[in-house]
Design an enzyme around this catalytic site. Structure first.
Site, PDB file in Angstrom:
ATOM      1  N   GLU A 131       0.811  -1.215   0.000  1.00 34.77           N
ATOM      2  CA  GLU A 131       0.000   0.000   0.000  1.00 34.77           C
ATOM      3  C   GLU A 131       0.845   1.267   0.000  1.00 34.77           C
ATOM      4  OE1 GLU A 131      -2.078   1.023   3.852  1.00 34.77           O
ATOM      5  OE2 GLU A 131      -1.742  -1.100   4.168  1.00 34.77           O
ATOM      6  N   SER A 132       2.137   1.122   0.236  1.00 33.44           N
ATOM      7  CA  SER A 132       3.034   2.264   0.101  1.00 33.44           C
ATOM      8  C   SER A 132       3.225   2.665  -1.357  1.00 33.44           C
ATOM      9  CB  SER A 132       4.377   1.943   0.752  1.00 33.44           C
ATOM     10  OG  SER A 132       4.768   0.610   0.489  1.00 33.44           O
TER      11      SER A 132
END
Lengths: 269, 255, 269, 255
Positions: free
Chosen positions: B57-58
């Site tokens: 999700e980064s």
């Protein structure tokens, strides 16, 4: 206007008691030095916004700067809890804090809407969870074309957005790269913005995935090498995983935290 | 739980990581939570699923770290990625759009329908334990084609009723996700350090389908906070192969 | 899966009569060669979507491939009108076409919503204009938090999205840079996608502003050097401004156009 | 219109470009339409407004082209930009968010309230002339702090009534924009090859405030399709200075 200020001046000029302030950086480029400066200047009653509070908001909360926390995931990544945050939520120490809780996707959409000048954003999110029962800033919205129900969240518009970047050029343009998070949205959604940078360069080099913010979209630039420690700046420093681990016992204990805090404020006992 | 079994050949944590890794098919696109899911996904990629695409999700798409990332924002994830995008984009263009086959999640608490709590123990406003919260999980659980959950087994973790539903599994059971309009099919497996649970095809209630070597059904029952359903064709999880163990240990040693 | 196909195979496999097709590229990297292949394969009744139809849609319209045009600005940039488009709209030649007209901002938001898997997007747009009187895909929507009225537009989800990129690597990942337009959104919003590329490289070089689409998000990759001519590929070719100027007399005259068309289809008279 | 005046020292097109350029203040952030607006904005940047920030809808922020771009997608715009972003972002994060001081637009037709038509002449479904359409203009006109419009003067262009309002100027006059909730203040000047028109501070009707050298009020009236209001303190536009002309011609020659 990308004005070069010292960090002290920048925080003094833009951050006031009672404001909504965001220090963003998704696990990378977290502007810790700016957070410590806010602590040193004794700001109070802040509403602070971040996807992941991380140690930086644990520190601000423990120092008593925070009245309200808007967040998505409040842990010490790979280590455990944020104990200052938990002490505030569970025991109202050092003061009670209000919590407004979202998911990362929801907060990211709130940032997007803020940057885009819209009052709200839309996502496929929160459905079937307990979040909407406890968070007022989650609403339902119908598609005017299909009738489908989706979730709406309000835009975030902080008074001040603060980020860390690798570089500024001499005109005050700012560039960062690596994991780029929601920093562009944070700066653009905020009324004022402060960017701390590792260094000033004559010209930006070619970088895959480099994000440039033009000087006129930023208020203040402060040169603070190492400003994201114990987070990191890609190509400048490594994440100090040992500090993250060592934070756990400090934050668990009010005295140990007070001692750490005295080191930041220069009032060592 | 003891974390040592089988005369010290492997630990229960290693068994859990190996069993979780086996769930990930080759070539699938997987949205990876940090911690145990990331360990399992990277082990899978280095074993039987070299073409699995790992997404964090980064904003890292197609990361191929040669060590386990210390956090979801570890620089090794962006350096080894095919593409890096911002967090707004990863959630909207990639996760929400339904492009992800498998979501790989950890959990603090889970119930019989694989709903997840990572928010609070106790009342929300006066919690006895304030957990980290949602992070990316609610939308990973909602929008991926299917979801694999992995967490250590205990009565504190496998509970009769959640105090807070952070991420929806199968809700109240059969048909609930469809009724809510969720497009992902929900959890397909829960991998603990004791066993593998899968939702009943009809009721969606988690059912014990495989116990890890050396674990009895009673061991699992006594670590589970609800009346556990057991599959008729209950199996035993194949123990970690030496290649799996070697690869897992190498990954961990490099970190 | 980033499968390498010839352009002919890719178009034959993915583009069918009656579909909605988008060939995007904002004034740069316009996939002309793919448009010509669609003409050669004789596709009919297409709904075509683009912010700026440019010559590529003038050609598709003149060739009789198009039943409906969804667009924002239909001119020959710096030269004048799109005469094949005007002939279709004003005189139903070679066939009548339906027009669904938006602004660039509105179409960009429709692309964003499509890429994001949402049924609609929201913008501050169209207010006070005549566009909403003639375009059904413009609606009003209220903010559930502030009550403010904004504009909603439906997502675009073409059957096939086609773009041109500078490079693919051997795994079928795709990279383009320069003016990057709405190409990412076009590929991600479409059910299938085709990318024509200048060349295949072993490894992508470091590029500021380079956009990478992973192979698994693309269906077919076709190597077509010069594929965007008379548009251009940054660092590979220059825009052929002379061709844009020379298009005006060709498109003004049905016979001249028929002659040009015969050159494309190989049926030169 | 003759395009040559003043014994061939400069053309009316040059006067128009110079007068339009003068409208752009130094340091302003300007969203630039292609064609005449781009010419004028780049001339301004090289004369009195070196710190003006030019933004093009192709996603180029802070472009400093050394020649006039042939189209809005000319590579020189991205090569010389401080930052390049996608089209979704330029419209949402930069234009819509209210970050732009001045929008600089061309037009095919305009009415007395500076509303713009670039869509059709005649009925929409059976037009006598199909114009290119909206492009970026409606939202530039809506969301910039103010708008400068530049177009050649003629009765076909300056009309009593528009067949289609592509981009809103002052609507039906005083208070209309505010009533519609638009945040930008709307057109502040219309620069033609004959004159400068500005909205009346109260009624918002375009008023002749300055005629270019050698142009009479009657010249403007006869080229305007409505009963033209003339300012009491009507002035004469200063002719192009030799530096302005030299810079403009150099820009054009480089293209």
């Amino acid at each position: 206007m990308g004005e070069f200020l010292s960090l002290r001046e920048a925080v003094a000029r833009y951050v006031e008691d009672g404001q909504t302030v965001a220090l963003e950086g998704f696990t990378h480029l977290i502007p810790f030095a700016a957070g410590h400066e806010i602590i040193r200047q004794g700001r109070r009653d802040l509403t602070v916004v971040r996807l992941t509070p991380d140690l930086i908001y644990d520190q601000l909360i423990g120092a008593g700067c925070v009245r309200k926390l808007i967040f998505g995931w409040g842990g010490n990544p790979g280590v455990g809890s944020l104990h200052r945050m938990r002490d505030a939520v569970e025991n109202q120490h050092p003061c009670p804090i209000e919590v407004e809780e979202h998911s990362h996707a929801g907060l990211a959409e709130r940032w997007r809407a803020g940057a885009a000048g819209l009052p709200f954003g839309v996502l496929r999110g929160y459905v079937g969870t307990s979040l909407a029962d406890h968070t007022k800033t989650i609403a339902s919205i119908s598609c005017p074309f299909t009738g489908e129900e989706l979730t709406a969240v309000p835009a975030i518009h902080p008074d001040v957005g603060i980020i860390h970047a690798q570089q500024a050029d001499r005109d005050g343009n700012v560039m960062y790269w690596g994991i780029t998070g929601v920093q562009k949205e944070c700066v653009l959604a905020s009324r004022h913005s402060i960017v701390t940078v590792e260094e000033v360069v004559d010209e930006f080099a070619v970088r895959t995935g480099g994000v440039v913010l033009p000087a006129w979209a930023v208020d203040a630039v402060a040169v603070v090498p190492g400003g994201p420690h114990p987070s990191y700046a890609h190509d400048y420093s490594d994440r100090d995983n040992d500090f993250y681990a060592s934070w756990d016992p400090i934050a668990r204990n009010r005295d140990a935290f007070a001692n750490w805090l005295a080191g930041v404020t220069g009032e060592a006992s | 739980m003891s974390s040592c079994r089988q005369n010290g050949q492997w630990t229960s944590d290693e068994m859990m990581a190996v069993a979780a890794a086996r769930e990930l098919g080759d070539g699938v696109v997987c949205f990876v939570g940090i911690g145990l899911p990331s360990t399992a996904a990277n082990l899978a990629r280095r074993m039987h699923a070299p073409n699995a695409v790992l997404i964090y999700e980064s904003g890292c798409i197609g990361s191929r770290p040669d060590r386990l990332p210390a956090s979801i924002g570890d620089g090794v994830l962006s350096e080894t990625a095919v593409a890096n995008v911002g967090v707004v984009e990863i959630f909207s263009y990639w996760l929400q759009a339904g492009r992800i086959d498998v979501g790989f999640l950890g959990a603090a608490q889970i119930d019989r329908f694989a709903n997840i709590n990572t928010t609070v123990i106790g009342a929300y406003d006066t919690p006895s334990v304030r957990l980290p919260g949602a992070g990316g999980a609610p939308e990973i659980a909602a929008n991926c084609g299917e979801v694999i959950i992995t967490l250590p087994h205990s009565r504190r973790a496998f509970v009769e009723e959640l105090d807070f539903v952070t991420s929806l599994g199968h809700g109240t059971g059969s048909g609930h996700r469809e009724q809510l309009g969720l497009r992902g099919r929900g959890p397909s497996a829960v991998i603990s350090d004791l066993c593998v649970l899968r939702p009943d095809p009809v009721t969606k209630e988690l059912t014990l389908t495989s116990v890890h070597p050396g674990v009895s059904v009673d061991d699992v029952r006594s670590a589970t906070g609800w009346e556990l359903a057991v599959a008729e064709d209950l199996g035993t999880t194949p123990p970690p192969a030496s290649e799996e163990l070697a690869e897992l240990r190498e990954l961990k040693a490099a970190s």
